[in-house]
Design a protein around this motif. Structure first.
Motif, PDB file in Angstrom:
ATOM      1  N   GLN A 287     -72.721  73.032  -2.336  1.00 55.72           N
ATOM      2  CA  GLN A 287     -71.425  73.505  -1.844  1.00 55.72           C
ATOM      3  C   GLN A 287     -71.579  74.282  -0.539  1.00 55.72           C
ATOM      4  O   GLN A 287     -70.742  74.173   0.359  1.00 55.72           O
ATOM      5  CB  GLN A 287     -70.766  74.382  -2.905  1.00 55.72           C
ATOM      6  CG  GLN A 287     -70.277  73.610  -4.117  1.00 55.72           C
ATOM      7  CD  GLN A 287     -69.836  74.513  -5.243  1.00 55.72           C
ATOM      8  OE1 GLN A 287     -69.690  75.721  -5.054  1.00 55.72           O
ATOM      9  NE2 GLN A 287     -69.641  73.945  -6.424  1.00 55.72           N
ATOM     10  N   TYR A 288     -72.646  75.057  -0.440  1.00 59.11           N
ATOM     11  CA  TYR A 288     -72.900  75.817   0.789  1.00 59.11           C
ATOM     12  C   TYR A 288     -73.039  74.881   1.984  1.00 59.11           C
ATOM     13  O   TYR A 288     -72.388  75.086   3.030  1.00 59.11           O
ATOM     14  CB  TYR A 288     -74.162  76.657   0.620  1.00 59.11           C
ATOM     15  CG  TYR A 288     -74.759  77.143   1.919  1.00 59.11           C
ATOM     16  CD1 TYR A 288     -74.112  78.097   2.689  1.00 59.11           C
ATOM     17  CD2 TYR A 288     -75.974  76.634   2.383  1.00 59.11           C
ATOM     18  CE1 TYR A 288     -74.644  78.532   3.888  1.00 59.11           C
ATOM     19  CE2 TYR A 288     -76.520  77.072   3.580  1.00 59.11           C
ATOM     20  CZ  TYR A 288     -75.854  78.016   4.329  1.00 59.11           C
ATOM     21  OH  TYR A 288     -76.387  78.439   5.524  1.00 59.11           O
ATOM     22  N   VAL A 289     -73.861  73.843   1.861  1.00 59.01           N
ATOM     23  CA  VAL A 289     -74.082  72.919   2.976  1.00 59.01           C
ATOM     24  C   VAL A 289     -72.803  72.138   3.268  1.00 59.01           C
ATOM     25  O   VAL A 289     -72.443  71.913   4.440  1.00 59.01           O
ATOM     26  CB  VAL A 289     -75.251  71.969   2.668  1.00 59.01           C
ATOM     27  CG1 VAL A 289     -75.435  70.955   3.797  1.00 59.01           C
ATOM     28  CG2 VAL A 289     -76.547  72.757   2.472  1.00 59.01           C
ATOM     29  N   PHE A 290     -72.091  71.725   2.222  1.00 59.86           N
ATOM     30  CA  PHE A 290     -70.842  70.992   2.420  1.00 59.86           C
ATOM     31  C   PHE A 290     -69.822  71.829   3.183  1.00 59.86           C
ATOM     32  O   PHE A 290     -69.175  71.357   4.122  1.00 59.86           O
ATOM     33  CB  PHE A 290     -70.257  70.563   1.074  1.00 59.86           C
ATOM     34  CG  PHE A 290     -68.877  69.980   1.196  1.00 59.86           C
ATOM     35  CD1 PHE A 290     -68.696  68.682   1.652  1.00 59.86           C
ATOM     36  CD2 PHE A 290     -67.755  70.734   0.874  1.00 59.86           C
ATOM     37  CE1 PHE A 290     -67.413  68.147   1.786  1.00 59.86           C
ATOM     38  CE2 PHE A 290     -66.476  70.211   1.006  1.00 59.86           C
ATOM     39  CZ  PHE A 290     -66.305  68.914   1.457  1.00 59.86           C
ATOM     40  N   LEU A 291     -69.669  73.104   2.807  1.00 59.60           N
ATOM     41  CA  LEU A 291     -68.709  73.985   3.475  1.00 59.60           C
ATOM     42  C   LEU A 291     -69.088  74.233   4.933  1.00 59.60           C
ATOM     43  O   LEU A 291     -68.219  74.329   5.804  1.00 59.60           O
ATOM     44  CB  LEU A 291     -68.599  75.306   2.718  1.00 59.60           C
ATOM     45  CG  LEU A 291     -67.878  75.237   1.369  1.00 59.60           C
ATOM     46  CD1 LEU A 291     -68.081  76.529   0.581  1.00 59.60           C
ATOM     47  CD2 LEU A 291     -66.392  74.956   1.568  1.00 59.60           C
ATOM     48  N   LEU A 292     -70.400  74.321   5.210  1.00 60.37           N
ATOM     49  CA  LEU A 292     -70.843  74.480   6.602  1.00 60.37           C
ATOM     50  C   LEU A 292     -70.436  73.283   7.442  1.00 60.37           C
ATOM     51  O   LEU A 292     -69.968  73.428   8.571  1.00 60.37           O
ATOM     52  CB  LEU A 292     -72.366  74.652   6.647  1.00 60.37           C
ATOM     53  CG  LEU A 292     -72.932  76.062   6.598  1.00 60.37           C
ATOM     54  CD1 LEU A 292     -74.451  76.010   6.714  1.00 60.37           C
ATOM     55  CD2 LEU A 292     -72.352  76.941   7.695  1.00 60.37           C
TER      56      LEU A 292
END
Length: 215
Positions: free
Chosen positions: A152-157
């Motif tokens: 989720q962190y990478v997707f949101l970035l």
């Protein structure tokens, strides 16, 4: 300020909060690249040199402080926290991120809007941010075991940068003389680097399976 800019800022903020949530509550940084976090800390440190000299708005200053503080906090957690640092996989996180810094600095010296220290550092931060995610993506490909919060962190970035592109398109058609080629090209390169990750992220969501990137 427009809806795309606000959505981009909130998505960027959400990505940081997701990562801090993982590190602070689970006491683990497994799957997180220290190299990428160090690059982001450098990005914000060089971009916000004017934080105490050029006041734009309370919102602008607050966001700058949040991103500066959070980026250095994450680096501290991974490097110094007595529990969190044990979960850091330094054997897999071996991308030589220093080799990204010098080319970006050289490019900033050559291509900038004005040849002043702040403007060169601003351009440097844009070029470096465009490639800062590379160590993280390489780490995810190597480990292949991606937990939900890291995914989720990478997707949101990536989503934050995509929303900023919509913001630029909106401003181009609604504001006179709005042209920022350095920002646009760096942002486009950064978004394209997420394309492969987006594909496998949506595939995992669609099929309700654990996210994995091909080696």
């Amino acid at each position: 300020m427009n809806i795309f800019r606000l959505a981009g800022d909130m998505t960027h903020l959400a990505s940081v909060l997701v990562l801090l949530l993982k590190i602070h509550t689970i006491k683990s940084c497994a799957g997180v690249s220290l190299k990428t976090q160090e690059l982001y800390a450098l990005v914000f440190a060089t971009r916000y040199l004017d934080i105490f000299t050029n006041f734009i708005s309370f919102y602008n200053t607050l966001m700058k402080l949040i991103f500066l503080g959070s980026s250095f906090s994450i680096v501290w957690y991974i490097r110094r926290h007595k529990i969190v640092r044990r979960s850091y996989d330094r054997d897999q996180d071996t991308f030589r991120h220093f080799f990204l810094i010098l080319p970006c600095l050289f490019l900033a010296i050559l291509i900038n809007e004005r040849f002043t220290f702040k403007e060169v550092m601003w351009a440097f931060s844009l070029y470096l941010e465009a490639v800062a995610i590379l160590p993280q993506l390489v780490l995810l490909q190597r480990t292949r075991n991606i937990d939900n919060l890291t995914g989720q962190y990478v997707f949101l970035l990536g989503a934050y940068r995509a929303l900023y592109i919509l913001n630029w398109i909106y401003r181009y058609f609604t504001e006179e003389h709005y042209v920022h080629w350095i920002t646009w090209i760096a942002g486009l390169v950064q978004t394209l680097l997420y394309a492969d990750f987006f594909y496998y992220y949506f595939q995992s969501w669609k099929n309700n399976v654990k996210l994995q990137l091909p080696a």
